[in-house]
Design an enzyme around this catalytic site. Structure first.
Site, mmCIF file in Angstrom:
data_model
loop_
_atom_site.group_PDB
_atom_site.id
_atom_site.type_symbol
_atom_site.label_atom_id
_atom_site.label_comp_id
_atom_site.label_asym_id
_atom_site.label_seq_id
_atom_site.Cartn_x
_atom_site.Cartn_y
_atom_site.Cartn_z
ATOM 1 N N LYS A 114 0.776 -1.137 0.038
ATOM 2 C CA LYS A 114 0.002 0.132 0.079
ATOM 3 C C LYS A 114 0.862 1.173 -0.149
ATOM 4 O O LYS A 114 1.969 1.097 0.678
ATOM 5 C CB LYS A 114 -0.709 -0.085 1.384
ATOM 6 C CG LYS A 114 -1.768 -1.071 1.440
ATOM 7 C CD LYS A 114 -2.704 -0.832 2.388
ATOM 8 C CE LYS A 114 -3.894 -1.997 2.502
ATOM 9 N NZ LYS A 114 -4.576 -2.035 3.597
ATOM 10 N N HIS A 172 0.246 5.809 3.672
ATOM 11 C CA HIS A 172 -0.831 6.770 4.142
ATOM 12 C C HIS A 172 -0.125 7.832 5.147
ATOM 13 O O HIS A 172 0.513 7.570 5.858
ATOM 14 C CB HIS A 172 -1.828 5.624 4.815
ATOM 15 C CG HIS A 172 -3.066 6.274 4.904
ATOM 16 N ND1 HIS A 172 -3.435 7.036 5.930
ATOM 17 C CD2 HIS A 172 -4.200 6.125 4.119
ATOM 18 C CE1 HIS A 172 -4.599 7.376 5.632
ATOM 19 N NE2 HIS A 172 -5.252 6.922 4.532
ATOM 20 N N HIS A 215 0.200 7.282 8.730
ATOM 21 C CA HIS A 215 1.394 6.814 9.431
ATOM 22 C C HIS A 215 2.374 7.897 9.648
ATOM 23 O O HIS A 215 3.493 7.544 10.392
ATOM 24 C CB HIS A 215 1.929 5.704 8.354
ATOM 25 C CG HIS A 215 1.162 4.408 8.299
ATOM 26 N ND1 HIS A 215 1.325 3.515 9.357
ATOM 27 C CD2 HIS A 215 0.440 3.994 7.369
ATOM 28 C CE1 HIS A 215 0.596 2.578 9.140
ATOM 29 N NE2 HIS A 215 0.074 2.899 8.105
#
Length: 579
Positions: free
Chosen positions: A139, A142, A145
């Site tokens: 992924k 984001h 994070h």
């Protein structure tokens, strides 16, 4: 240095009260500085002396304060002693204050300033393992994070500065059912060609597509379960694809970490501990801690009375392990490999219960070192958007911070000519992100605000960087003045004294940060220092002053600049020299 004065005052108190210096040092603190107002340098709290049993806890505290103040005599170091409300104020010789505070900068020990303080004597040194960032593989990084990443980096920097051996660990979410979905989805929707061009974007698209498909397609769900089973049984084709996803992701993440100025010693992950998790299950069984619930899952009873009112599930009904089982295995493995003295997990506050259960189970398994494990929780960031709308990815935030900062710099009349304005805008933009995040208590949620964050005049990362760059410019313009002998008696104006008094507090601020692992103490200290420097810039000109005065002032600005840069680096900010 603060420790020189603290020791002298503690020795004076020790002789009067017939106590050791060490017992009295915790009751002494550097007094906060108020602009334009003369204040004491140190305060002694009588209530601390009463709590520690040095003074009787009964009787009128004010009478005790006044009585002790009259028994203490001034000397060549301590010029004035007066009683306040429950505190005794100490004012030290001003020339000696300037001499001792600025001494380390003369000896080339700029980065050691404040670190040899007696306050740190009772801090536990040793090996600290910090687990932070920990995004999920396959992924894109984001924005959610960001907090774990910068908070963990601050804690690691702080511990390292204070003399700990620090291991920085990134524990990747690289196992579990989502990889079954991704693996099954890739065989249907994936393309190795697209994976080469834009790896994480393509994996993200495949993941979205396969999730949609699995919502109404039972075959897809079965294929996902089958792929994950192949992974768990180490079948080579599934493992090879998973390995490719993992390597691609770590490679991509390292670009983002490099931009943030962050590195890790170890990239670990759940996948490393899947076999050890089964061993944990056997240990729980052999100690009689593993119970079976009505649903057929494996649970550990954590209730104080043993009535199953508080349980933690460690095994699914089909015998597969869960996230917490792998976390127990990971903790035991880290302790065996790294022999850490403390381990700190940095995740959002929603995981507080998970870590509470983790530490309880480790203790129940006989691992007493679990008492030295700690979870540092943090709140959520609200309203993080870029101009293009909702933000999902951290790189978009970093790009926008850089672009906005570049725009602001191009509009400013004070912006200097630079070799690489993009790089400066990047560093200043990131410092703005960090300071906005660190100003309040970590557990609080906060509202993300681009405009306020990037202001040059407010209490922002931009203000820190601007102050540092301005001091560097002052030093460049006045090279050569340093050659004159330093005369500390030329720094007696209140503006100079305020900076010196504020620098007395640096070791206390680091100590406080080490106690609760909150960056706000250091952020607020540095912002206050910048405000004091701004006043001194106006009131203490270097150019045009007699050479000895100019040299003394330059030494003061140089010392303040070093402390500002040291503090910024602990926060995870790279100081810029021009902007």
């Amino acid at each position: 240095m603060a420790c020189f004065f603290r020791r002298r005052i503690a020795a004076k108190l020790g002789r009067t009260l017939q106590q050791s210096e060490e017992a009295l040092i915790p009751a002494l603190s550097a007094a906060p500085v108020f602009k334009k107002q003369q204040t004491a340098d140190f305060k002694l709290s009588l209530s601390t002396l009463r709590v520690s049993g040095i003074l009787p806890s009964s009787g009128d505290i004010q009478l005790q304060t006044e009585d002790l103040a009259t028994r203490l005599k001034q000397d060549s170091v301590v010029e004035d002693i007066s009683a306040g409300r429950g505190v005794i104020n100490f004012r030290v010789n001003r020339t000696l204050l300037a001499q001792k505070i600025l001494e380390p900068f003369e000896n080339g020990e700029d980065d050691k300033f404040g670190l040899n303080s007696e306050l740190f004597n009772n801090l536990k040194r040793g090996t600290t393992l910090v687990e932070y960032s920990s995004p999920n593989i396959a992924k894109k990084f984001h924005a959610g994070h960001l907090r774990s990443t910068i908070i963990g980096n601050f804690i690691a920097n702080l511990k390292q500065t204070l003399g700990n051996n620090v291991i920085r660990m990134n524990y990747l979410g690289d196992w579990g059912m989502q990889f079954g979905l991704l693996g099954a989805g890739f065989s249907q929707f994936g393309s190795q060609e697209k994976l080469k061009q834009n790896p994480l974007q393509h994996l993200f698209e495949v993941y979205v597509q396969v999730n949609k498909e699995a919502e109404h397609n039972e075959n897809m769900r079965l294929a996902a379960r089958d792929f994950f089973r192949q992974l768990e049984q180490h079948e080579s084709q599934a493992v090879s694809l998973w390995q490719q996803f993992r390597e691609i992701t770590v490679d991509e993440y390292q670009h983002v970490y490099k931009r943030l100025g962050i590195h890790f010693d170890i990239y670990s992950g759940e996948s490393f501990h899947q076999d050890q998790a089964q061993e944990v299950v056997h240990q729980l069984q052999s100690r009689g801690l593993l119970k079976t619930s009505e649903k057929g899952t494996g649970v550990v009873d954590l209730s104080p009375t043993g009535d199953m009112s508080s349980i933690c599930t460690v095994l699914r009904s089909d015998g597969t392990t869960l996230y917490i089982t792998r976390d127990i295995a990971a903790a035991i493995d880290r302790r065996e490999k790294h022999r850490f003295d403390e381990m700190i997990y940095v995740t959002d506050k929603s995981q507080a219960n998970h870590f509470h259960q983790l530490f309880q189970i480790l203790l129940a398994l006989g691992h007493s070192w679990a008492d030295r494990c700690q979870h540092v929780p943090f709140g959520l960031v609200q309203g993080m958007k870029t101009r293009s709308g909702e933000v999902v990815f951290l790189e978009d935030v970093l790009d926008e911070a850089r672009a906005r900062m570049l725009h602001n710099m191009s509009q400013s009349k004070t912006t200097k000519e630079m070799d690489n304005p993009e790089d400066t805008a990047e560093k200043v933009g990131i410092s703005a992100l960090i300071v906005q995040d660190f100003k309040g208590p970590l557990q609080s949620d906060y509202k993300f605000d681009w405009d306020r964050m990037l202001q040059a005049q407010g209490d922002t990362g931009v203000f820190l960087q601007y102050t540092h760059a301005r001091l560097c410019s002052l030093m460049r313009r006045n090279e050569g003045i340093e050659a004159v002998a330093f005369n500390p008696s030329l720094l007696l104006e209140q503006t100079s004294v305020s900076i010196l008094q504020h620098l007395l507090r640096y070791d206390e601020v680091l100590y406080q940060s080490a106690q609760d692992l909150q960056p706000k103490h250091l952020v607020n200290f540095l912002l206050k220092l910048c405000h004091l420097i701004a006043s001194a810039h106006r009131e203490l000109p270097v150019r045009g002053s007699p050479q000895d005065v100019a040299q003394a002032r330059l030494r003061l600005f140089s010392g303040a600049c070093s402390v500002l840069a040291n503090g910024m680096r602990i926060l995870g900010i790279t100081p810029v020299h021009k902007m």
